[in-house]
Design a protein around this motif. Structure first.
Motif, PDB file in Angstrom:
ATOM      1  N   PHE A 108      10.502  -4.353   1.751  1.00 54.08           N
ATOM      2  CA  PHE A 108      10.553  -3.032   1.125  1.00 54.08           C
ATOM      3  C   PHE A 108      11.819  -2.312   1.577  1.00 54.08           C
ATOM      4  N   ILE A 109      12.241  -1.354   0.776  1.00 56.48           N
ATOM      5  CA  ILE A 109      13.434  -0.569   1.057  1.00 56.48           C
ATOM      6  C   ILE A 109      13.070   0.910   0.987  1.00 56.48           C
ATOM      7  N   LEU A 110      13.446   1.632   2.028  1.00 58.07           N
ATOM      8  CA  LEU A 110      13.151   3.055   2.082  1.00 58.07           C
ATOM      9  C   LEU A 110      14.301   3.880   1.503  1.00 58.07           C
ATOM     10  N   ASP A 111      13.976   5.083   1.110  1.00 62.44           N
ATOM     11  CA  ASP A 111      14.958   6.009   0.555  1.00 62.44           C
ATOM     12  C   ASP A 111      15.745   6.648   1.700  1.00 62.44           C
ATOM     13  N   GLU A 112      17.038   6.337   1.765  1.00 62.26           N
ATOM     14  CA  GLU A 112      17.846   6.827   2.885  1.00 62.26           C
ATOM     15  C   GLU A 112      18.047   8.339   2.850  1.00 62.26           C
ATOM     16  N   THR A 113      17.785   8.965   1.705  1.00 59.20           N
ATOM     17  CA  THR A 113      17.972  10.413   1.613  1.00 59.20           C
ATOM     18  C   THR A 113      16.745  11.201   2.066  1.00 59.20           C
ATOM     19  N   GLU A 114      15.653  10.523   2.360  1.00 60.76           N
ATOM     20  CA  GLU A 114      14.445  11.205   2.829  1.00 60.76           C
ATOM     21  C   GLU A 114      14.731  11.888   4.165  1.00 60.76           C
ATOM     22  N   THR A 115      14.267  13.114   4.319  1.00 64.41           N
ATOM     23  CA  THR A 115      14.532  13.877   5.536  1.00 64.41           C
ATOM     24  C   THR A 115      13.325  13.998   6.459  1.00 64.41           C
ATOM     25  N   ASP A 116      12.143  13.593   5.995  1.00 62.82           N
ATOM     26  CA  ASP A 116      10.939  13.645   6.818  1.00 62.82           C
ATOM     27  C   ASP A 116      10.345  12.241   6.907  1.00 62.82           C
ATOM     28  N   PRO A 117      10.427  11.599   8.058  1.00 60.19           N
ATOM     29  CA  PRO A 117       9.944  10.218   8.170  1.00 60.19           C
ATOM     30  C   PRO A 117       8.446  10.073   7.900  1.00 60.19           C
ATOM     31  N   GLU A 118       7.691  11.150   8.021  1.00 59.18           N
ATOM     32  CA  GLU A 118       6.260  11.077   7.709  1.00 59.18           C
ATOM     33  C   GLU A 118       6.049  10.692   6.234  1.00 59.18           C
ATOM     34  N   ASN A 119       7.023  11.030   5.392  1.00 62.59           N
ATOM     35  CA  ASN A 119       6.901  10.750   3.969  1.00 62.59           C
ATOM     36  C   ASN A 119       7.124   9.280   3.622  1.00 62.59           C
ATOM     37  N   TYR A 120       7.531   8.491   4.614  1.00 66.66           N
ATOM     38  CA  TYR A 120       7.699   7.058   4.380  1.00 66.66           C
ATOM     39  C   TYR A 120       6.357   6.310   4.397  1.00 66.66           C
ATOM     40  N   ALA A 121       5.319   6.959   4.869  1.00 64.47           N
ATOM     41  CA  ALA A 121       4.044   6.270   5.110  1.00 64.47           C
ATOM     42  C   ALA A 121       3.527   5.554   3.875  1.00 64.47           C
ATOM     43  N   SER A 122       3.557   6.200   2.715  1.00 63.92           N
ATOM     44  CA  SER A 122       2.971   5.584   1.521  1.00 63.92           C
ATOM     45  C   SER A 122       3.698   4.301   1.143  1.00 63.92           C
ATOM     46  N   GLU A 123       5.021   4.298   1.266  1.00 64.91           N
ATOM     47  CA  GLU A 123       5.798   3.103   0.922  1.00 64.91           C
ATOM     48  C   GLU A 123       5.531   1.978   1.912  1.00 64.91           C
ATOM     49  N   ILE A 124       5.398   2.315   3.179  1.00 63.39           N
ATOM     50  CA  ILE A 124       5.130   1.290   4.193  1.00 63.39           C
ATOM     51  C   ILE A 124       3.717   0.738   4.036  1.00 63.39           C
ATOM     52  N   ILE A 125       2.751   1.612   3.788  1.00 63.98           N
ATOM     53  CA  ILE A 125       1.366   1.155   3.560  1.00 63.98           C
ATOM     54  C   ILE A 125       1.311   0.216   2.366  1.00 63.98           C
ATOM     55  N   LYS A 126       2.037   0.542   1.329  1.00 62.16           N
ATOM     56  CA  LYS A 126       2.092  -0.312   0.142  1.00 62.16           C
ATOM     57  C   LYS A 126       2.614  -1.701   0.504  1.00 62.16           C
ATOM     58  N   ALA A 127       3.657  -1.773   1.325  1.00 61.52           N
ATOM     59  CA  ALA A 127       4.222  -3.056   1.735  1.00 61.52           C
ATOM     60  C   ALA A 127       3.240  -3.847   2.590  1.00 61.52           C
ATOM     61  N   VAL A 128       2.520  -3.157   3.474  1.00 62.47           N
ATOM     62  CA  VAL A 128       1.506  -3.828   4.302  1.00 62.47           C
ATOM     63  C   VAL A 128       0.439  -4.463   3.416  1.00 62.47           C
ATOM     64  N   ASN A 129      -0.009  -3.729   2.416  1.00 54.93           N
ATOM     65  CA  ASN A 129      -1.074  -4.219   1.534  1.00 54.93           C
ATOM     66  C   ASN A 129      -0.586  -5.320   0.600  1.00 54.93           C
ATOM     67  N   GLN A 130       0.675  -5.266   0.206  1.00 45.01           N
ATOM     68  CA  GLN A 130       1.200  -6.256  -0.731  1.00 45.01           C
ATOM     69  C   GLN A 130       1.617  -7.561  -0.058  1.00 45.01           C
ATOM     70  N   ASN A 131       1.648  -7.571   1.253  1.00 49.55           N
ATOM     71  CA  ASN A 131       2.047  -8.778   1.984  1.00 49.55           C
ATOM     72  C   ASN A 131       0.988  -9.146   3.021  1.00 49.55           C
TER      73      ASN A 131
END
Length: 561
Positions: A108-131
């Motif tokens: 997975f690739i995160l959005d480098e422009t995100e300013t709050d790392p808490e907002n990455y959770a949904s993308e990371i959870i998605k990657a955990v579930n998809q793999n």
């Protein structure tokens, strides 16, 4: 075969990712081609411009005016009208990471422009579930200061997602890794762990790792994570053949240096497989990665055993890549003076060394006689100085070593590049290297040092050999972006002539093939590109709009737009 059939065939070649041998495709049945009515810029000072070029079996046998060259042709010569288009030698990119840029090992690739790392959770959870069957969950793309600015420890954010599956996320510059507690456990990192050579294990106020691993501390985790993927080598192969090689051809790049060949991950075997199967559409010199924590004698022996320099092969294993230091934004690039703030509370605050000056000298002494040239990452002024010192200490006239990045250089070191025959390899395709952005680093090292970042003009004036490269995928692969930036970045600019040389004949020297390619001359192999505009007849601000129309590798058409 007629010209129209050749066009159709080359389009098919591009669509099939340039798999010439697998598809049973050959670019032409003719052994001899004449290219006429062109604006051929030869990068040969004795004859800088030509109209026509005669190529036989991939070798340039004549170059000059239309009238002169056509007099050499026969009824079996295929004639190709360049229609007044500009021709350049094939582009050399002597610092890029094609396997890392193209592989699907990152899930997975995160959005480098995100300013709050808490907002990455949904993308990371998605990657955990998809793999669900992946031993590690591996991602890429965050900005280090986004995580530095988190309201809680970085490890807690990831532990909320999983404490049973290791999660590792590479920062967008590749110089730090964000991990959860399971990843630290598998790596054997805890509150008693010391910093590895060239790296920092960041810790919280209680002395426990906080989930951020800086520079080489993070590299050790990534090695574990990628090694756990059962298909990691196939991912590397697929990415190289199906994406990276076509992209190189599309951008007119016919020669490259892989700037970080992880031999413990069998990167070299992937390259060798691609060559063996006939899918190699670029000349490639591999830079074997020097692992900072490896035993020196063991590593020297391993690197020596991998040396390969077959003159008849497009693939060479004849370079060593090492880091002298880190990067400015991590406060890990090696500087003469201290940084203006202290991130890590180390004994010193002027950066770190992956490989010290004395160790660099030791490796050069051991490996230069085998035939290896050294490709040394050096960003800080102390890192550059120490790398030059090591080359002066152990290098010989046989070496063709280079320092890459050279963002901060002591004025007293400018002349040493020429004196030691060390090439200065710079990347200016990224916007951060443009003068308008130089003072973004004032808060790290002060304003005085940020008036000559990546001083390519000063180095050129000191007679240094300068090459320009992309560091893809840190910056765009497009060499015409780099050329435009190089000629417009006053007060540290190059002339257009020098910028083209930096991407052609100077790169050929670095790859030890300047007698074979890098300029268009009689006797050299026909690596060249056809582009849509004459770079010398347009405003410099339009160079980045240049399109590659055709790319030829030893006379074979490997790309057509």
């Amino acid at each position: 075969m007629g010209r129209m059939n050749l066009i159709l065939l080359s389009i098919l070649m591009s669509i099939t990712a340039c798999k010439k041998k697998d598809a049973g495709l050959e670019p032409t049945q003719y052994s001899e081609q004449v290219y006429t009515n062109g604006k051929i810029y030869t990068v040969n000072d004795a004859e800088p411009w030509a109209e026509a070029m005669l190529v036989k079996n991939g070798i340039i046998i004549a170059i000059g005016s239309n009238q002169d060259i056509l007099s050499h042709t026969t009824e079996t010569t295929e004639t190709i009208d360049l229609e007044n288009k500009m021709v350049l030698p094939g582009i050399h990119d002597v610092h890029l990471h094609p396997l890392e840029a193209a592989s699907d090992n990152f899930q997975f690739i995160l959005d480098e422009t995100e300013t709050d790392p808490e907002n990455y959770a949904s993308e990371i959870i998605k990657a955990v579930n998809q793999n669900p069957n992946s031993a590690w969950v591996l991602g890429w793309g965050f900005d280090i200061y986004t995580v530095f600015d988190a309201t809680r420890e970085p490890i807690d954010i990831l532990d909320d997602i999983s404490t049973t599956r290791p999660i590792a996320i590479m920062e967008l510059t590749s110089h730090s890794i964000w991990v959860n507690s399971k990843a630290l456990e598998l790596a054997g990192i805890d509150n008693t762990s010391g910093n590895p050579t060239g790296g920092v294990i960041m810790k919280d106020a209680s002395g426990f790792p906080n989930g951020l691993l800086i520079d080489n501390a993070g590299n050790l985790i990534i090695d574990l994570a990628i090694g756990s993927l059962p298909n990691n080598e196939q991912n590397d192969y697929d990415g190289l053949v199906n994406y990276a090689l076509p992209e190189l051809a599309k951008n007119g790049i016919t020669s490259i240096c892989d700037a970080r060949t992880y031999w413990k991950r069998n990167h070299h075997l992937t390259w060798q497989k691609v060559e063996k199967e006939g899918n190699l559409t670029v000349r490639a010199n591999l830079g074997l990665w020097l692992y900072p924590t490896e035993n020196d004698a063991t590593q020297i022996s391993a690197i020596q055993s991998l040396y390969s320099n077959d003159p008849n092969s497009f693939l060479k294993i004849n370079q060593v890549k090492l880091y002298a230091d880190g990067i400015i934004i991590n406060t890990t690039s090696a500087m003469v003076d201290d940084y203006l703030f202290d991130l890590f509370n180390l004994p010193t605050n002027n950066g770190l060394n992956y490989v010290s000056q004395n160790r660099i000298a030791q490796y050069i002494s051991a490996l230069e006689p085998t035939g290896f040239d050294f490709h040394i990452h050096a960003i800080g002024n102390r890192g550059v100085n120490e790398a030059l010192n090591a080359i002066q200490q152990s290098g010989t006239a046989n070496g063709r070593h280079r320092l890459t990045h050279v963002e901060y250089v002591l004025p007293s070191d400018y002349a040493r590049f020429s004196q030691l025959n060390v090439t200065a390899d710079a990347q200016v395709a990224g916007d951060f290297t443009q003068p308008a952005n130089w003072h973004e680093n004032d808060g790290f090292i002060g304003a005085a040092l940020n008036n000559a970042n990546v001083p390519i003009k000063n180095l050129q004036q000191a007679n240094a050999r300068v090459t320009l490269s992309s560091d893809w995928d840190v910056s765009t692969l497009n060499p015409f972006v780099g050329m435009q930036n190089a000629v417009t970045r006053a007060p540290q600019e190059l002339s257009l002539k020098n910028a083209i040389e930096a991407y052609t004949i100077n790169g050929a020297y670095v790859m030890r093939q300047e007698n074979k390619v890098g300029s268009l001359e009689v006797g050299k192999e026909a690596d060249f590109i056809v582009i849509n505009q004459n770079l010398f007849n347009i405003p410099t601000t339009q160079i980045n709009q240049t399109l590659v129309l055709e790319t030829y590798l030893k006379g074979e058409l490997i790309y057509q737009r």
